[in-house]
Design an enzyme around this catalytic site. Structure first.
Site, PDB file in Angstrom:
ATOM      1  N   GLU A 150       0.141  -4.357 -12.965  1.00  0.00           N
ATOM      2  CA  GLU A 150       1.036  -5.450 -12.608  1.00  0.00           C
ATOM      3  C   GLU A 150       0.664  -6.718 -13.361  1.00  0.00           C
ATOM      4  O   GLU A 150      -0.322  -7.395 -13.028  1.00  0.00           O
ATOM      5  CB  GLU A 150       1.006  -5.713 -11.094  1.00  0.00           C
ATOM      6  CG  GLU A 150       1.905  -6.889 -10.749  1.00  0.00           C
ATOM      7  CD  GLU A 150       2.363  -6.941  -9.308  1.00  0.00           C
ATOM      8  OE1 GLU A 150       2.345  -5.903  -8.633  1.00  0.00           O
ATOM      9  OE2 GLU A 150       2.746  -8.033  -8.882  1.00  0.00           O
ATOM     10  N   LYS A 195      -5.362   6.714   6.943  1.00  0.00           N
ATOM     11  CA  LYS A 195      -4.308   6.822   5.916  1.00  0.00           C
ATOM     12  C   LYS A 195      -2.892   6.847   6.469  1.00  0.00           C
ATOM     13  O   LYS A 195      -2.007   7.430   5.862  1.00  0.00           O
ATOM     14  CB  LYS A 195      -4.568   8.039   5.015  1.00  0.00           C
ATOM     15  CG  LYS A 195      -5.902   7.974   4.301  1.00  0.00           C
ATOM     16  CD  LYS A 195      -6.189   9.138   3.399  1.00  0.00           C
ATOM     17  CE  LYS A 195      -7.576   8.963   2.766  1.00  0.00           C
ATOM     18  NZ  LYS A 195      -8.014  10.114   2.005  1.00  0.00           N
ATOM     19  N   ASP A 207     -11.427   5.122  -2.009  1.00  0.00           N
ATOM     20  CA  ASP A 207     -10.364   6.103  -1.759  1.00  0.00           C
ATOM     21  C   ASP A 207      -9.037   5.346  -1.809  1.00  0.00           C
ATOM     22  O   ASP A 207      -8.682   4.627  -0.871  1.00  0.00           O
ATOM     23  CB  ASP A 207     -10.577   6.756  -0.383  1.00  0.00           C
ATOM     24  CG  ASP A 207      -9.620   7.915  -0.166  1.00  0.00           C
ATOM     25  OD1 ASP A 207      -8.535   7.914  -0.791  1.00  0.00           O
ATOM     26  OD2 ASP A 207      -9.950   8.815   0.632  1.00  0.00           O
ATOM     27  N   HIS A 211       6.118 -14.202 -14.058  1.00  0.00           N
ATOM     28  CA  HIS A 211       6.248 -12.743 -14.158  1.00  0.00           C
ATOM     29  C   HIS A 211       7.026 -12.360 -15.414  1.00  0.00           C
ATOM     30  O   HIS A 211       6.688 -11.388 -16.077  1.00  0.00           O
ATOM     31  CB  HIS A 211       6.924 -12.167 -12.909  1.00  0.00           C
ATOM     32  CG  HIS A 211       5.917 -11.723 -11.897  1.00  0.00           C
ATOM     33  ND1 HIS A 211       5.558 -10.421 -11.715  1.00  0.00           N
ATOM     34  CD2 HIS A 211       5.170 -12.436 -11.031  1.00  0.00           C
ATOM     35  CE1 HIS A 211       4.647 -10.332 -10.776  1.00  0.00           C
ATOM     36  NE2 HIS A 211       4.387 -11.552 -10.335  1.00  0.00           N
TER      37      HIS A 211
END
Ligand code: ADP
Length: 414
Positions: free
Chosen positions: A103, A237, A313, A406
């Site tokens: 990004e 998760k 993770d 951006h």
């Protein structure tokens, strides 16, 4: 069959194609790079060369570790750009923040936030909780039997018996509590433990397995069925109110008082504008959207970037990103900012942290090479970096700079 090491690549490919050996045999018997090379030929032979050529596989020093503990059927690796933001000043020490991301504008924006924090005197950070969780699911013949089992667990003397069993599985695992939750004849045992510097999922699962073996020897558990080592009451998760309210992993609180002149010169906005936007967007907007733990602008950008870079993770990036940003205007145009994150799931040993680049990124975090980055410190850096990322993005929104930067940084001419 002769040993694979004595055979040519063509012979091994033919063994794979005829099903005489499995892919995992390559990793067991061949030197890692050769195994990856042959697997590429086996799996990708139908794809055009220009696709295969963009999947790098050479010059990777960690196939041995990666194929043993991080990934199966390895065909190469995916290069992700790595940027370094900061330094971020937390509790008087400076940290470089490695961010692996695609990004554009993220690292630049985070660095601006770090500068504003630094020039305002730095972040004060405290750890308010640590406890990794796993919730085995067991089933009884009826609700009454499940209730009797839950009552047994809650008796203090019995907890001590379970603790001895649980802690016998690792010198780092320390059982903190077991919270039973019943649904009819189903019983979920939310086990909370300290796991040293490991994120702890494997460690705590081992401890839970031992606990269940022990429980099977106790009268009231005699007729239980173990349905799963994880019953989703952990919660791992998945988005949940449970972890938002009861914490999971590290719970960290960070705050800073941004100085009026820094808000003006570095962030190009004012305390009033930032506080109003934070309240309207991060609180009202997120409430209207029904977010749980979403009282922030983009915590997950920072969390995912650090997690990828340091071998965490990555599947936990979403849940670890739950964050509440608060702002309060002070006298003389200063701004108090706090970020509270109840569920930062990180480790500095085990899993992806054993890979060289990821381990080195953990070392990079500190500009003093003799300072050991342990999991608790990493959690503080994650929360501090989220704070810096929040003030920078919210400032860009206040000043109307977001789309402009951006477009500059995401759509640069090639
Ligand atoms: P996880 O439990 O996070 O999934 P592992 O299964 O790899 O990760 O467990 C961590 C391993 O690292 C264990 O074998 C543990 O004994 C070892 N270890 C070494 N030093 C530490 C430490 N300081 N804290 C926790 N574990 C450690």
């Amino acid at each position: 069959m002769p040993k694979l090491t004595d055979q040519t690549d063509e012979e091994i490919l033919s063994l794979l194609e005829t099903g005489q050996i499995k892919q995992y045999t390559l990793d067991r018997e061949l030197e890692p790079l050769r195994a990856v090379q042959i697997r590429q030929q086996f799996l990708l032979s139908d794809y055009p060369d220009h696709i295969i050529d963009t999947i790098p596989y050479k010059h990777y020093s960690n196939y041995e570790t990666a194929t043993k503990s991080c990934c199966e059927n390895v065909i190469g690796y995916v290069p992700v750009p790595l940027g370094l933001a900061g330094p971020l000043l937390i509790n008087g020490s400076e940290y470089n923040v490695p961010i692996a991301t695609t990004e554009g504008a993220l690292v630049a924006s985070l660095s601006r936030g770090c500068r504003a924090v630094r020039e305002s005197g730095g972040i004060d950070s405290t750890q308010t909780y640590f406890g990794m969780t796993r919730a085995p699911l067991i089933k009884f013949s009826c609700g009454r039997a499940a209730k009797q089992a839950a009552d047994w667990i809650l008796e203090p003397g019995n907890f001590e018996k379970i603790r001895a069993q649980f802690e016998s599985t690792s010198r780092f695992a320390k059982l903190k509590s077991i919270n039973p939750k019943q649904a009819g004849k189903l019983l979920f045992l939310r086990v909370v433990a300290a796991t040293g510097d490991a994120m702890g999922m494997n460690m705590i699962s081992k401890g839970c397995e031992k606990m269940l073996q022990f429980l099977q020897t106790v009268d009231v558990f005699e007729n239980m069925t173990v349905l799963s080592i994880s019953g989703n009451y952990c919660v791992d998760k998945k988005p949940s109110a449970m972890n938002w309210i009861n914490n999971r992993g590290y719970s960290i609180s960070c705050d800073v008082t941004l100085k009026c002149d820094v808000i003006k010169s570095v962030l190009k906005t004012s305390a009033g504008a930032l506080a109003e936007l934070n309240s309207s967007k991060n609180h009202v907007g997120s409430s209207l959207a029904g977010c749980i733990g979403g009282n922030n602008a983009h915590a997950s950008n920072i969390v995912a970037g650090i997690y990828l870079a340091t071998g965490q993770d990555i599947a936990q990036a979403g849940t670890s990103s739950m964050a509440m940003v608060n702002m309060e205007c002070l006298d003389r145009g200063d701004l108090y900012v706090s970020v509270t994150m109840p569920c930062i799931e990180v480790g500095t040993v085990g899993g992806g942290t054993s890979l060289a680049a990821q381990q080195n990124n953990l070392q990079l975090l500190t500009s003093a090479p003799d300072v050991n980055i342990n999991a608790a410190l990493l959690a503080q850096v994650v929360c501090g970096a989220v704070l810096a990322g929040e003030i920078s993005l919210l400032s860009a929104l206040c000043s109307g700079d977001l789309v402009k930067s951006h477009m500059q940084l995401n759509r640069a001419e090639r």
